[in-house]
Enzyme design. Structure first.
Site, PDB file in Angstrom:
ATOM      1  N   LYS A 201       0.865  -1.173   0.000  1.00 18.53           N
ATOM      2  CA  LYS A 201       0.000   0.000   0.000  1.00 18.53           C
ATOM      3  C   LYS A 201       0.906   1.230   0.000  1.00 18.53           C
ATOM      4  CE  LYS A 201      -4.005   2.037   2.005  1.00 18.53           C
ATOM      5  NZ  LYS A 201      -4.561   2.121   0.654  1.00 18.53           N
ATOM      6  N   HIS A 208       9.018   9.242   8.394  1.00 15.70           N
ATOM      7  CA  HIS A 208      10.003   8.155   8.473  1.00 15.70           C
ATOM      8  C   HIS A 208      10.517   8.123   9.912  1.00 15.70           C
ATOM      9  CE1 HIS A 208      13.618   5.785   7.037  1.00 15.70           C
ATOM     10  NE2 HIS A 208      13.977   6.171   8.250  1.00 15.70           N
ATOM     11  N   LYS A 237      18.259  11.166   3.452  1.00 15.62           N
ATOM     12  CA  LYS A 237      17.967  11.938   4.655  1.00 15.62           C
ATOM     13  C   LYS A 237      18.823  13.209   4.701  1.00 15.62           C
ATOM     14  CE  LYS A 237      17.018   7.521   6.721  1.00 15.62           C
ATOM     15  NZ  LYS A 237      17.654   6.362   7.381  1.00 15.62           N
ATOM     16  N   GLU A 287      12.138  -1.494   6.295  1.00 11.29           N
ATOM     17  CA  GLU A 287      13.356  -2.295   6.127  1.00 11.29           C
ATOM     18  C   GLU A 287      14.200  -2.247   7.389  1.00 11.29           C
ATOM     19  OE1 GLU A 287      16.320  -1.069   3.298  1.00 11.29           O
ATOM     20  OE2 GLU A 287      16.099   1.042   3.763  1.00 11.29           O
ATOM     21  N   ARG A 291      23.624  -2.221  10.225  1.00  9.96           N
ATOM     22  CA  ARG A 291      24.906  -1.505  10.374  1.00  9.96           C
ATOM     23  C   ARG A 291      24.673  -0.246  11.190  1.00  9.96           C
ATOM     24  NH1 ARG A 291      23.373   2.758   7.286  1.00  9.96           N
ATOM     25  NH2 ARG A 291      22.094   2.234   5.483  1.00  9.96           N
ATOM     26  N   VAL A 294      24.343   6.774   9.473  1.00  8.11           N
ATOM     27  CA  VAL A 294      24.919   8.125   9.439  1.00  8.11           C
ATOM     28  C   VAL A 294      24.395   8.951  10.621  1.00  8.11           C
ATOM     29  CG1 VAL A 294      25.095  10.258   8.084  1.00  8.11           C
ATOM     30  CG2 VAL A 294      25.033   8.045   6.919  1.00  8.11           C
ATOM     31  N   ARG A 337      23.006  17.141   7.880  1.00 12.39           N
ATOM     32  CA  ARG A 337      24.062  16.565   7.033  1.00 12.39           C
ATOM     33  C   ARG A 337      24.539  17.637   6.077  1.00 12.39           C
ATOM     34  NH1 ARG A 337      22.568  10.503   5.002  1.00 12.39           N
ATOM     35  NH2 ARG A 337      21.405   9.852   6.846  1.00 12.39           N
TER      36      ARG A 337
END
Ligand code: ADP
Length: 451
Positions: A201, A208, A237, A287, A291, A294, A337
């Site tokens: 969907k 997020h 991001k 997902e 690891r 950032v 960032r």
């Protein structure tokens, strides 16, 4: 504990890992391409080894050279940082075969989470809420139509091997579906060598939100709260914060507990991030990244826990230093960032930094690998530094961020600093009122102001 760690990365993250290793009294080995001989991570490491020419595939992705560098220097573990080989299951297996410890989860868990269909299936089995959609890959248009009709349009077609937003296509109605499927399949096949796609969907205005976890590999796991990374451009991001302005303490504990229990069940080892879309009070798994991320410093700021120390401890068999009860949240943190890019067109701007001055003071952290006189090579990503600001609450954090941005100087190249100066003064950002499309819409609306 390890005697010597080789850091298979470059830039700010190589420095970040190097600092953690030094604090733990562990020797460090830097590896670098010929383009990075002057880099800060090379200067600060105890030893360094040149592993090849500038192109990543010949240097930072060159497993053979990296293993050889380990053997030459006698390093007993490798920290992969993020990107490059950090989610490469084969790399983890090769290291195991050479008796070198991979500072990260098992190859099996990397592989499991690298396949999005398998990851989603696993998440569902472990009690993590997922986006409604197909059970596994969808091979035929007829089956796709049936599923899409059940979950309702718009739907999103995603590549099982996906990453970086590639192989994703939205179908708004049944009329779009066949074409979206075939485009997604061919994009996925070309990008990943695997054309398996699945259907979800399509959420219209989600945020997020991702949960940071750490597992000890022996059935214990903790969560360190969430980060809100909704301010994105092209699925990259740009600005991250902890906590999310959208969650309350009850929701935080609920999702954190679900995720840490799942990770414990899995027997997961090391740091991981479980990513969700969040809409109307519901979480939907998208997902898991196996690891360090950032944006991990915002979590460190509000918990006081050094995630790289924890990764190293767990990989060396020393377990986690904290239980869930030891994890306390304090205040609010934001990360910007800063990229060597034009702040409007986002075209990369490599070249020599003629002046670099970073802000300081209470609650200000800058993670960067650059310095005045440093020449940014054109071969790698354009991140030049991360500004992380912490305050007792979000208002104080925003005030401090505005001040820190004013002090930051990057001359000689273009950087995205001016974008953050705009964002910190924006009403929606000040109110924490944004979803994953907000920044793209903002940039489109303001494109004309900067012509
Ligand atoms: P990738 O690994 O390619 O980055 P993700 O599954 O992490 O793919 O998704 C990347 C981004 O795509 C998400 O951050 C979100 O912006 C968007 N996205 C993914 N799934 C959905 C969905 N079901 N509905 C709406 N947007 C989505």
């Amino acid at each position: 504990m390890f005697q010597k760690i080789l850091i298979a990365n470059r830039g700010e993250i190589a420095l970040r890992v190097l600092r953690a290793a030094k604090e733990l009294g562990i020797q460090t080995v830097a590896v670098h391409s010929t383009a990075d001989a002057e880099a800060m991570h090379v200067r600060l490491a105890d030893e360094s080894v040149c592993i090849g020419p500038p192109a990543s595939r010949d240097s930072y992705l060159n497993i053979h050279q990296i293993v050889a560098a380990c053997e030459v220097t006698g390093a007993d573990a490798i920290h992969p940082g993020y990107g490059f080989l950090s989610e490469n299951a084969k790399f983890a297996e090769i290291l195991a075969a050479h008796n070198i410890t991979f500072i990260g989860p098992s190859a099996e868990h990397i592989r499991l989470m690298g396949d999005k269909i398998e990851a989603k299936r696993t998440a569902k089995r472990l009690g993590i809420p997922v986006v409604p959609g197909s059970e596994g890959a969808v091979r035929e248009d007829r089956a796709a139509k049936k599923i899409a009709a059940e979950i309702g349009y718009p739907v999103l077609i995603k590549a099982s091997a996906g990453g970086g937003g590639r192989g994703m296509k939205v179908a708004r109605s049944e009329a779009d579906l066949s074409e979206a499927l075939s485009t997604a399949r061919s994009e996925a096949g070309a990008a990943f060598g695997d054309d398996a796609v699945y259907i979800e969907k399509y959420l219209q205005k989600p945020r997020h939100i991702e949960v940071q976890v750490m597992g000890d590999g022996a059935g214990k796991a903790i969560h360190l709260g969430e980060r809100d990374c909704s301010l994105q451009r092209r699925h990259q991001k740009v600005w991250e914060e902890a906590h999310s302005p959208a969650l309350n303490a009850e929701e935080r504990t609920r999702i954190g507990t679900i995720v840490s229990n799942a990770i414990a069940d899995l027997g997961y080892s090391g740091a991981g991030t479980v990513e969700f879309l969040y809409e109307n009070g519901e979480f939907y798994f998208i997902e898991m990244n196996t690891r360090l991320q950032v944006e991990h410093p915002v979590t460190e700021a509000i918990t006081g826990i050094d995630l790289v120390h924890e990764q190293i401890r767990v990989a060396s068999g020393g377990g986690l230093s904290a239980t869930q009860d030891d994890v306390r949240f304090f205040g609010h943190a934001i990360e910007c960032r800063i990229n060597a890019e034009d702040p409007r067109t986002f075209v990369p701007s490599p070249g020599t930094i003629t002046h670099f001055h970073t802000p300081g003071g209470l609650g200000v952290r800058v993670d960067s690998g650059v310095y005045t006189g440093y020449r940014i090579p054109p071969y790698y990503d354009s991140l030049i530094g991360k500004l992380i600001v912490h305050g007792r609450n979000r208002v104080e954090c925003m005030m401090r961020l505005r001040r820190a941005l004013d002090e930051f100087v990057v001359d000689g190249i273009k950087s995205t600093l001016p974008l953050f100066q705009e964002l910190v003064g924006n009403v929606d950002v000040a109110n924490g009122d944004y979803d994953i499309h907000w920044l793209e819409n903002y940039l489109a609306d303001h494109a004309a102001d900067h012509k």
